[in-house]
Structures are given as C-alpha cells and as structure tokens.
Write an enzyme that holds these catalytic residues in place. Structure first.
Site, PDB file in Angstrom:
ATOM      1  N   GLN A 228      28.557  64.119 114.341  1.00  0.00           N
ATOM      2  CA  GLN A 228      28.859  62.693 114.154  1.00  0.00           C
ATOM      3  C   GLN A 228      28.478  61.897 115.405  1.00  0.00           C
ATOM      4  O   GLN A 228      28.859  62.239 116.512  1.00  0.00           O
ATOM      5  CB  GLN A 228      30.358  62.537 113.839  1.00  0.00           C
ATOM      6  CG  GLN A 228      30.771  61.137 113.434  1.00  0.00           C
ATOM      7  CD  GLN A 228      30.182  60.690 112.104  1.00  0.00           C
ATOM      8  OE1 GLN A 228      29.934  61.483 111.211  1.00  0.00           O
ATOM      9  NE2 GLN A 228      29.935  59.404 111.975  1.00  0.00           N
TER      10      GLN A 228
ATOM     11  N   LYS B  63      33.782  62.828 104.742  1.00  0.00           N
ATOM     12  CA  LYS B  63      32.769  63.853 104.493  1.00  0.00           C
ATOM     13  C   LYS B  63      33.433  65.168 104.077  1.00  0.00           C
ATOM     14  O   LYS B  63      32.965  65.858 103.167  1.00  0.00           O
ATOM     15  CB  LYS B  63      31.890  64.046 105.744  1.00  0.00           C
ATOM     16  CG  LYS B  63      30.912  62.891 105.943  1.00  0.00           C
ATOM     17  CD  LYS B  63      30.291  62.814 107.324  1.00  0.00           C
ATOM     18  CE  LYS B  63      29.465  61.528 107.453  1.00  0.00           C
ATOM     19  NZ  LYS B  63      28.954  61.263 108.794  1.00  0.00           N
TER      20      LYS B  63
ATOM     21  N   ASP C  67      21.151  65.307 108.165  1.00  0.00           N
ATOM     22  CA  ASP C  67      21.051  63.878 108.508  1.00  0.00           C
ATOM     23  C   ASP C  67      19.590  63.412 108.508  1.00  0.00           C
ATOM     24  O   ASP C  67      19.319  62.221 108.510  1.00  0.00           O
ATOM     25  CB  ASP C  67      21.572  63.653 109.941  1.00  0.00           C
ATOM     26  CG  ASP C  67      23.023  63.218 109.988  1.00  0.00           C
ATOM     27  OD1 ASP C  67      23.439  62.462 109.103  1.00  0.00           O
ATOM     28  OD2 ASP C  67      23.723  63.611 110.947  1.00  0.00           O
TER      29      ASP C  67
END
Ligand code: GUN
Length: 283
Positions: free
Chosen positions: A96, A52, A119
C-alpha cells in the site's frame, strides 16, 4: 440531470464473475492468494487495506496481511517482498502506497516480481500497458474503463481530458483511453488555461487529489465526468475532486464519491489476483 454511474453495482457484477471463476479454479486445486503490506499508521491506507481484505474474503481468496511498524527499514521490507515472491500460496503482492518517507517506493515496486504485481506498477508491466499487451491492468484506470463499458459510453474519437499525471492513475489512464481510440490530453499543475482545456472534454477524468477542484465552468454541457479523487474533509466526510453539486446538472454521466470509482479499483484488484493465480498455474 446526469445519470449516476454506480460503482457499487458495477463492481458487484465484476466481483461476482471473479467469485464464480474462483470457485471453478478451486476445484482444480488452485486458490488465489493476495498478500497486502501496509507500513505505518496512515488512517486512509488502513481503510483501503481493510476493504481489500474484505473483498478477498468475499471472493474466496486466501489473504495475507502484513502490517509493519512505521520504523520498518528498507532492508526488512525488501526481505519480506522477496519471501512473498517465492511463496506459492501468494499469487499477488500489493504494498500500500504511500510509504513512510524513509522508504524507497521505486525500489519496493521493482522488487515485486512482475508476475505477482497485481497493481501493475512494475516497469515491465507499465511497459506492456504502453504497447497494449498487458497481463494486468492498473486497478483504478481499468476500473474507470469498466464503468464506461458498462454504460456503453463510446470512446472512439472522443476528446478525453485527464487532470493529473500520476503513475498510478493519470498516465496509465491516458494509455487505456488511447487504446480505445480516444483523443487524449493529460493536464497537470503546470497546464496553462486549464479550464479552457477541460471544457473541450467529452470525457473528463479528475485525478488531482484536491477536494471540489473541478467546478462547473470547467465542464462542457453533456460531458461524462469521472471523479477519481477521494479526499477527506475536515468534517470527516469523503469528497471527490469534482464539485458534484455544481457539475452534476451539466454532465450527462457522473460518478459519485463515495460509491463511484473506489469500489471499481478493488474489483480490478480481485480480477488481477485471479489472473495471476491462473497464469502461475498454467491455466
Ligand atoms: N495507494 C492509493 N492507491 C493505491 C493503489 O492502487 N495501490 C497501492 N498499492 N497503493 C495505493
């Protein structure tokens, strides 16, 4: 012989578009920024986070990484998110998952302001996806949709079967396919006669998290097979949820692992971060 759906090529096209738009945005004085939080030492999570960061760099984004120790407390993590919620240079926040057991994932997700929830995990964003009026699409399911679009695979009226009902993939995947007029079935660990159901699929999405779970007898001749799984075998190799060698000869299209859905997830994340930056600046 199935046609391979190449996530590397398709994600590169998406990312090139994002990089181009970012260049334009920067001329207006806005630089998208992504904050990524990782707690603990999970090796797979470390790889995902590094990918990422690399993608942010390619896009010309600012990237902020917070690698916190395993023993981080709930209060410390929430305090960091609250700080990032207010930070102007941060357009998107991603924590995460999975988090270490002592931390409450739901609380963490709910603390990220919906405007920075790249997200699309926050209940407000999940709700918007349900009614089809979203700002952000969840990264992996949106990546799958982008692959189907790129290959001109029509979804209207198709039998779409998803194996897996997670909040991250299975459930939002079902909504996106439904919005495109698919007839959607979601299977899970309690589904009876699983192979019977999956054999109905024109489009089969495997998101189980078990290596080689989908075998040839579970797939209809000519089906489109999308493998969301990323499993590490004992020999260190990555492997999907689909037994590729068995299923590939039966499928019309199939995604490989690695190089399939994985790169698409990151491309959508970049797209979402750009969208967040634009929205936060009234562009
Ligand atoms: N862990 C596995 N996939 C994801 C994802 O898409 N987002 C976050 N935050 N964590 C993950």
């Amino acid at each position: 012989m199935a046609k391979l759906i190449d996530g590397k090529i398709i994600s590169a096209a998406v990312k090139a578009e994002v990089a181009k738009e970012t260049e334009e945005l920067k001329k207006k004085g806005v630089t998208p920024g992504l904050a990524v939080i990782i707690v603990g030492e999970d090796p797979a999570s470390k790889v995902y986070v590094a990918n990422k960061e690399k993608a942010c760099e390619q896009m010309g984004f600012a990237s902020f990484k917070y690698a916190l120790p395993e023993n981080t407390t709930q209060e410390e993590l929430i305090a960091l998110i609250e700080e990032l919620n207010l930070k102007k240079e941060v357009s998107g926040i991603l924590c995460q998952l999975p988090l270490p057991k002592h931390l409450n994932e739901e609380l963490v997700i709910n603390t990220i302001v919906p405007e920075k929830d790249v997200d699309a995990f926050h209940p407000q964003n999940v709700g918007k996806i349900m009614i089809g009026e979203f700002d952000f699409l969840p990264c992996t399911p949106a990546g799958v949709m982008e692959m189907l679009k790129y290959e001109n695979i029509d979804i209207t009226g198709k039998e779409c079967v998803i194996i897996g009902r997670s909040n991250i993939v299975g459930k939002p995947m079902s909504m996106l396919l439904l919005h495109k007029n698919g007839t959607v079935t979601v299977c899970h660990s309690r589904t009876k006669n699983l192979a019977e159901v999956t054999r109905r699929a024109d489009i089969l999405v495997a998101a189980v998290g078990r290596a080689n779970f989908v075998t040839a007898d579970m797939v209809k001749e000519g089906a489109v097979v999308i493998d969301v799984g990323i499993n590490r075998l004992e020999n260190g190799k990555l492997c999907g949820d689909v037994n590729f060698a068995e299923v590939e000869p039966k499928a019309s299209y199939i995604t490989p692992v690695p190089g399939g859905v994985g790169p698409m997830t990151i491309a959508t994340l970049m797209k979402n971060t750009l969208t967040a930056a634009k929205k936060q600046n009234g562009i």
